[in-house]
Write a protein that holds these residues in place. Structure first.
Motif, short mmCIF file in Angstrom:
data_model
loop_
_atom_site.label_atom_id
_atom_site.label_comp_id
_atom_site.label_asym_id
_atom_site.label_seq_id
_atom_site.Cartn_x
_atom_site.Cartn_y
_atom_site.Cartn_z
N PHE A 86 1.18 -1.15 -0.09
CA PHE A 86 -0.29 -0.33 0.25
C PHE A 86 0.97 1.31 0.13
CE2 PHE A 86 -2.36 3.44 2.36
CZ PHE A 86 -3.34 3.85 1.71
N THR A 87 1.79 1.31 1.07
CA THR A 87 2.71 2.78 0.99
C THR A 87 3.69 2.46 0.21
OG1 THR A 87 4.34 1.47 2.57
CG2 THR A 87 2.53 2.97 2.92
N THR A 88 3.77 1.60 -1.11
CA THR A 88 4.54 1.72 -2.09
C THR A 88 4.35 2.02 -2.81
OG1 THR A 88 6.26 0.34 -1.26
CG2 THR A 88 6.22 0.23 -3.68
N ALA A 89 2.75 2.05 -3.66
CA ALA A 89 2.10 2.36 -4.54
C ALA A 89 1.64 3.13 -4.34
CB ALA A 89 0.41 1.32 -3.85
N MET A 90 1.33 4.43 -3.26
CA MET A 90 1.16 5.40 -2.72
C MET A 90 2.20 6.35 -3.17
SD MET A 90 -0.64 5.09 0.67
CE MET A 90 -0.95 7.43 0.94
N GLN A 91 3.99 5.55 -2.70
CA GLN A 91 4.93 6.44 -3.22
C GLN A 91 5.12 6.72 -4.84
OE1 GLN A 91 7.68 4.37 -1.96
NE2 GLN A 91 9.29 3.88 -3.93
N LEU A 202 2.48 8.45 5.14
CA LEU A 202 4.38 7.47 4.92
C LEU A 202 4.35 8.16 5.71
CD1 LEU A 202 3.88 8.88 0.92
CD2 LEU A 202 3.53 6.24 2.29
N TYR A 203 4.55 9.75 6.38
CA TYR A 203 5.91 10.43 6.96
C TYR A 203 6.16 9.48 8.38
CZ TYR A 203 8.33 14.14 9.36
OH TYR A 203 9.19 14.78 9.86
N THR A 204 4.62 9.85 8.61
CA THR A 204 4.55 8.49 10.41
C THR A 204 5.06 6.72 9.31
OG1 THR A 204 2.58 7.35 9.81
CG2 THR A 204 2.71 9.67 11.34
N HIS A 205 4.95 6.80 8.57
CA HIS A 205 5.53 5.39 8.66
C HIS A 205 7.08 5.53 8.71
CE1 HIS A 205 6.44 1.37 6.26
NE2 HIS A 205 7.62 1.64 5.31
N MET A 206 7.67 6.20 7.55
CA MET A 206 9.00 6.39 7.80
C MET A 206 9.58 6.58 9.33
SD MET A 206 10.35 9.24 4.48
CE MET A 206 8.58 9.90 4.71
N ILE A 207 8.87 7.44 10.16
CA ILE A 207 9.00 7.28 11.78
C ILE A 207 9.23 5.76 12.16
CG2 ILE A 207 8.27 8.36 14.38
CD1 ILE A 207 7.93 10.72 12.45
N ALA A 208 7.92 5.28 11.82
CA ALA A 208 7.85 4.08 13.00
C ALA A 208 9.01 3.03 12.58
CB ALA A 208 6.63 3.66 12.12
N GLN A 209 9.33 3.28 10.67
CA GLN A 209 10.55 2.06 10.52
C GLN A 209 12.30 3.00 11.38
OE1 GLN A 209 9.62 0.13 9.08
NE2 GLN A 209 10.79 -0.54 7.68
N ARG A 210 12.11 4.58 11.48
CA ARG A 210 13.58 4.54 11.69
C ARG A 210 13.07 4.59 13.41
NH1 ARG A 210 15.16 8.97 15.86
NH2 ARG A 210 16.85 9.77 15.16
#
Length: 220
Positions: A86-91, A202-210
């Protein structure tokens, strides 16, 4: 602005070689586009001809660097990487809207030219770090700590620059879209509305990954 996908899973040697080649080629293409744009800005800024940067870098940006991102949806679907579909498709959808949908077709106005340069800077730096990180990771020789730091911290600044520049470009394209067809205008309006929750996801996904990566390093 693109979120960095997760690292690849343990894969077969053939898949590993493919991912290494994909990330290395993508890194080379983005580095070429980014360095070329930076050099043009340095040369053209004193002359007041910054709009000329668009004509010099749009074609390689469109044909090579950005459109290759379509493969990342396939990578996610096939399980070659751990990036959520989902996030990849949004990107990828946001990038294709800009480069193929017409929002980058010659910004023209000063705000549009600056927004285009903002996209170039945010995209270029992010993608060089991202693809370089994964190329080194798949290669298996270890990623330098400073590169890992860049990978999981620069998005705090680059993401807001990229997402705001993208929104400005889409907004400035509304008149052009209306001249083509009313439905095309509505398509851009809907895209702008989707950007609000989409950018948050997407921003919160990146924060979670970090946070996940930092927790793993502390345990190690």
């Amino acid at each position: 602005m693109a979120p960095p996908p997760s690292a690849p899973r343990a894969v077969s040697p053939l898949t590993r070689y493919y991912l290494l080649a994909y990330n290395a080629v993508s890194f080379g293409l983005w580095a070429t586009c980014t360095l070329r744009a930076a050099l043009l800005v340095i040369l053209l800024a004193p002359t007041g001809h910054l709009p000329a940067v668009f004509g010099q870098v749009f074609s390689p940006l469109l044909v090579t660097a950005q459109s290759m991102a379509l493969l990342e949806i396939l990578h996610s679907l096939l399980g070659l990487v751990r990036a959520p579909v989902f996030t990849t498709a949004m990107q990828v959808a946001s990038r294709l809207l800009l480069v193929w949908g017409g929002a980058l077709r010659g910004p023209g106005a000063q705000a549009g030219d600056l927004a285009f340069l903002g996209c170039l800077a945010a995209w270029g730096i992010t993608e060089c770090i991202r693809y370089g990180f994964f190329a080194l990771q798949v290669w298996g020789q270890g990623v330098p700590s400073w590169w890992t730091w860049l990978r999981y911290n620069t998005f705090y600044i680059l993401y807001p620059i990229g997402i705001s520049s993208e929104c400005i470009l889409i907004f400035l394209s509304l008149d052009r879209a209306a001249a083509l067809h009313p439905l095309y205008w509505w398509f851009f309006v809907v895209a702008l509305v989707i950007y609000i929750p989409g950018s948050y996801i997407l921003y919160t996904h990146m924060i979670a990954q970090r946070r996940k990566v930092l927790r793993g390093k502390k345990r190690a």
